[in-house]
Design a protein around this motif. Structure first.
Motif, PDB file in Angstrom:
ATOM      1  N   LEU A 127      -9.147  -2.432   8.499  1.00 34.73           N
ATOM      2  CA  LEU A 127      -9.280  -1.554   9.665  1.00 34.73           C
ATOM      3  C   LEU A 127      -8.401  -2.018  10.819  1.00 34.73           C
ATOM      4  N   LEU A 128      -8.204  -3.318  10.948  1.00 34.34           N
ATOM      5  CA  LEU A 128      -7.353  -3.828  12.023  1.00 34.34           C
ATOM      6  C   LEU A 128      -5.909  -3.387  11.814  1.00 34.34           C
ATOM      7  N   VAL A 129      -5.415  -3.490  10.578  1.00 29.82           N
ATOM      8  CA  VAL A 129      -4.028  -3.104  10.272  1.00 29.82           C
ATOM      9  C   VAL A 129      -3.826  -1.611  10.491  1.00 29.82           C
ATOM     10  N   PHE A 130      -4.679  -0.786   9.892  1.00 28.83           N
ATOM     11  CA  PHE A 130      -4.491   0.661   9.989  1.00 28.83           C
ATOM     12  C   PHE A 130      -4.860   1.187  11.373  1.00 28.83           C
ATOM     13  N   GLY A 131      -5.811   0.541  12.040  1.00 23.16           N
ATOM     14  CA  GLY A 131      -6.169   0.961  13.392  1.00 23.16           C
ATOM     15  C   GLY A 131      -5.057   0.699  14.387  1.00 23.16           C
ATOM     16  N   THR A 132      -4.517  -0.520  14.361  1.00 20.67           N
ATOM     17  CA  THR A 132      -3.425  -0.844  15.289  1.00 20.67           C
ATOM     18  C   THR A 132      -2.155  -0.058  14.943  1.00 20.67           C
ATOM     19  N   ASN A 133      -1.918   0.198  13.651  1.00 23.38           N
ATOM     20  CA  ASN A 133      -0.765   1.001  13.245  1.00 23.38           C
ATOM     21  C   ASN A 133      -0.876   2.425  13.789  1.00 23.38           C
ATOM     22  N   SER A 134      -2.064   3.012  13.683  1.00 23.65           N
ATOM     23  CA  SER A 134      -2.282   4.367  14.205  1.00 23.65           C
ATOM     24  C   SER A 134      -2.181   4.395  15.726  1.00 23.65           C
ATOM     25  N   LEU A 135      -2.675   3.346  16.379  1.00 21.80           N
ATOM     26  CA  LEU A 135      -2.590   3.266  17.840  1.00 21.80           C
ATOM     27  C   LEU A 135      -1.139   3.190  18.298  1.00 21.80           C
ATOM     28  N   CYS A 136      -0.316   2.436  17.556  1.00 16.55           N
ATOM     29  CA  CYS A 136       1.111   2.357  17.884  1.00 16.55           C
ATOM     30  C   CYS A 136       1.791   3.716  17.716  1.00 16.55           C
ATOM     31  N   ALA A 137       1.412   4.445  16.658  1.00 17.13           N
ATOM     32  CA  ALA A 137       1.986   5.776  16.438  1.00 17.13           C
ATOM     33  C   ALA A 137       1.604   6.727  17.568  1.00 17.13           C
ATOM     34  N   PHE A 138       0.360   6.647  18.038  1.00 17.55           N
ATOM     35  CA  PHE A 138      -0.087   7.484  19.151  1.00 17.55           C
ATOM     36  C   PHE A 138       0.646   7.106  20.434  1.00 17.55           C
ATOM     37  N   ALA A 139       0.767   5.804  20.684  1.00 17.89           N
ATOM     38  CA  ALA A 139       1.453   5.333  21.896  1.00 17.89           C
ATOM     39  C   ALA A 139       2.914   5.749  21.894  1.00 17.89           C
ATOM     40  N   LEU A 140       3.532   5.817  20.710  1.00 13.40           N
ATOM     41  CA  LEU A 140       4.928   6.226  20.630  1.00 13.40           C
ATOM     42  C   LEU A 140       5.104   7.661  21.098  1.00 13.40           C
ATOM     43  N   ASN A 141       4.163   8.539  20.772  1.00 11.97           N
ATOM     44  CA  ASN A 141       4.226   9.923  21.250  1.00 11.97           C
ATOM     45  C   ASN A 141       4.179   9.980  22.772  1.00 11.97           C
ATOM     46  N   LEU A 142       3.335   9.145  23.368  1.00 12.70           N
ATOM     47  CA  LEU A 142       3.269   9.097  24.834  1.00 12.70           C
ATOM     48  C   LEU A 142       4.564   8.551  25.421  1.00 12.70           C
ATOM     49  N   ALA A 143       5.150   7.559  24.758  1.00 11.76           N
ATOM     50  CA  ALA A 143       6.388   6.958  25.258  1.00 11.76           C
ATOM     51  C   ALA A 143       7.537   7.956  25.221  1.00 11.76           C
ATOM     52  N   TRP A 177       0.874  -1.177   0.000  1.00  7.19           N
ATOM     53  CA  TRP A 177       0.000   0.000   0.000  1.00  7.19           C
ATOM     54  C   TRP A 177       0.911   1.227   0.000  1.00  7.19           C
ATOM     55  N   PRO A 178       1.555   1.529  -1.134  1.00  2.00           N
ATOM     56  CA  PRO A 178       2.599   2.552  -1.188  1.00  2.00           C
ATOM     57  C   PRO A 178       2.049   3.980  -1.266  1.00  2.00           C
ATOM     58  N   PHE A 179       1.341   4.386  -0.213  1.00  3.13           N
ATOM     59  CA  PHE A 179       0.763   5.730  -0.161  1.00  3.13           C
ATOM     60  C   PHE A 179       1.182   6.406   1.146  1.00  3.13           C
ATOM     61  N   PRO A 180       2.414   6.916   1.205  1.00  2.00           N
ATOM     62  CA  PRO A 180       2.931   7.468   2.473  1.00  2.00           C
ATOM     63  C   PRO A 180       2.188   8.696   2.965  1.00  2.00           C
ATOM     64  N   ILE A 181       1.698   9.546   2.041  1.00  2.00           N
ATOM     65  CA  ILE A 181       0.959  10.735   2.490  1.00  2.00           C
ATOM     66  C   ILE A 181      -0.345  10.302   3.150  1.00  2.00           C
ATOM     67  N   SER A 182      -1.026   9.350   2.531  1.00  2.00           N
ATOM     68  CA  SER A 182      -2.291   8.857   3.089  1.00  2.00           C
ATOM     69  C   SER A 182      -2.073   8.231   4.462  1.00  2.00           C
ATOM     70  N   LEU A 183      -1.013   7.445   4.593  1.00  2.00           N
ATOM     71  CA  LEU A 183      -0.727   6.807   5.884  1.00  2.00           C
ATOM     72  C   LEU A 183      -0.446   7.855   6.952  1.00  2.00           C
ATOM     73  N   THR A 184       0.327   8.872   6.603  1.00  2.00           N
ATOM     74  CA  THR A 184       0.630   9.948   7.555  1.00  2.00           C
ATOM     75  C   THR A 184      -0.638  10.688   7.948  1.00  2.00           C
ATOM     76  N   MET A 185      -1.530  10.942   6.987  1.00  2.00           N
ATOM     77  CA  MET A 185      -2.787  11.636   7.285  1.00  2.00           C
ATOM     78  C   MET A 185      -3.688  10.792   8.185  1.00  2.00           C
ATOM     79  N   ILE A 186      -3.685   9.474   7.996  1.00  2.00           N
ATOM     80  CA  ILE A 186      -4.454   8.588   8.877  1.00  2.00           C
ATOM     81  C   ILE A 186      -3.929   8.710  10.306  1.00  2.00           C
ATOM     82  N   HIS A 187      -2.599   8.704  10.463  1.00  2.00           N
ATOM     83  CA  HIS A 187      -1.989   8.865  11.788  1.00  2.00           C
ATOM     84  C   HIS A 187      -2.400  10.190  12.424  1.00  2.00           C
ATOM     85  N   MET A 188      -2.322  11.284  11.645  1.00  2.00           N
ATOM     86  CA  MET A 188      -2.636  12.609  12.177  1.00  2.00           C
ATOM     87  C   MET A 188      -4.112  12.728  12.545  1.00  2.00           C
TER      88      MET A 188
END
Length: 360
Positions: free
Chosen positions: A249-265, A58-69
């Motif tokens: 949704l499981l892949v992108f949801g858990t990926n976004s959750l990991c990105a959020f948790a990293l900010n807390l860490a 899924w080579p869409f880095p802008i989309s992935l970053t926007m999902i995280h944000m």
């Protein structure tokens, strides 16, 4: 004799309690480091898995970053405005002018840094990207000198050149070298370094301290908006052409959750230890990622790669050592200044007592 033995026992008990306290602090520090390394490790490998055409494809880095944000913005808004579990900074308050002058430039740089770094995973191996990230101290120091936040020193510049030389050797020995991927990663390093310096200039100097939740509350929506324009022209037409694709949704949801948790860490690690500890832990994380990339992902790591990164690693280690010595010297100077002030106050009180006695 009995009294002395009692005091000795009490003193021994206090000593044991103090030693246990030190051990507990050390163990907690190691725990914070381990949590940060694990989450950083997970986010990097997870992003690589999603973006690499040979994996999830899924080579869409802008989309992935926007999902995280979008995910981070929603969680931050929920915690601050709905549940009110986190207080926004109140001194000074985040006015519109302050937001435009300070947060918007930082958000723009952050969006570019994330976009470019995620894009690099499509073209480069995880191990080589970590080697290129060793240039971060070089970029931060250079931009700090240009913006008058760092003083130029010949020894520091020599240190920066040694790191750059090591990374150049690693790049020369890279089996999967891609010029465009290297350009993207170097751009990400430059944008991230500029962002870190601007945080000191635009926020810290104004007395604003943002925890990870408030940082995401202010910065993440800004990043999302900045990414909308390039996303509309670069990735939206391609996504429309993939009508058959249904994101997991499981892949992108858990990926976004990991990105959020990293900010807390990050906040947990820096808040409970120091930014220097995170820098040192980052070196350990890089070596672990290189080993993982070679052994599990089966990325090719050449002896020239390792030699070059070894040179860069020594340069980064010296950089961290120099930072530690500077912090110790600053702390010693601060304590000496406090001691001088206390001595001055004591002398003033003694003179006052003498004058009052002679007057009487």
């Amino acid at each position: 004799m009995g009294v002395k033995e009692g005091n000795g026992g009490a003193g021994g008990g206090v000593g044991i309690m103090a030693a246990e306290g030190v051990v507990r602090k050390v163990l907690l520090a190691y725990a914070y480091v381990a949590i940060w390394i694990f989450l950083s490790f997970t986010v990097i490998v997870y992003n690589k898995y999603i973006l690499d055409p040979k994996m999830y494809n899924w080579p869409f880095p802008i989309s992935l970053t926007m999902i995280h944000m979008a995910f981070c913005s929603s969680i931050a808004f929920l915690l601050i405005r709905v549940l009110r579990l986190v207080e926004p900074p109140s001194s000074p308050s985040m006015t519109r002018d302050l937001y435009v002058a300070s947060v918007v430039p930082i958000g723009a740089l952050y969006s570019l840094s994330l976009w470019f770094s995620n894009s690099a995973y499509i073209y480069l191996s995880v191990s080589f990207i970590q080697m290129l990230k060793a240039l971060m101290p070089v970029a931060v120091y250079s931009i700090g000198v240009l913006l008058n936040k760092e003083s130029y020193k010949s020894s520091s510049m020599l240190n920066m050149l040694s790191i750059s030389f090591g990374v150049a050797i690693a790049a020369y020995g890279e089996a999967r070298f891609d010029a465009w991927g290297v350009t993207l990663q170097l751009g990400a390093v430059a944008f991230e370094a500029t962002r870190l310096v601007l945080i000191q200039i635009l926020l810290t100097s104004k007395g604003i301290s943002l925890n990870p939740i408030t940082s995401l509350y202010y910065v993440a929506p800004c990043c999302f908006v900045f990414l909308l324009l390039p996303w509309s022209f670069i990735e939206l037409p391609l996504l429309r052409g993939q009508a058959a694709f249904r994101p997991d949704l499981l892949v992108f949801g858990t990926n976004s959750l990991c990105a959020f948790a990293l900010n807390l860490a990050v906040f947990l690690l820096v808040g409970k230890t120091s930014a220097l500890t995170m820098n040192v832990a980052g070196v350990v994380k890089d070596w672990l990622l290189i080993a993982f990339s070679w052994s599990v992902i089966r990325d090719r790591v050449t002896p020239i790669n390792l030699f070059g990164y070894g040179v860069a690693f020594l340069g980064v280690a010296y950089y961290n050592h120099a930072k530690l010595q500077a912090l110790k010297a600053k702390e010693t100077q601060k304590k000496a200044q406090q001691a001088d002030e206390e001595a001055g106050k004591l002398l003033g009180e003694m003179k006052g007592d003498r004058n009052s006695n002679s007057g009487s």
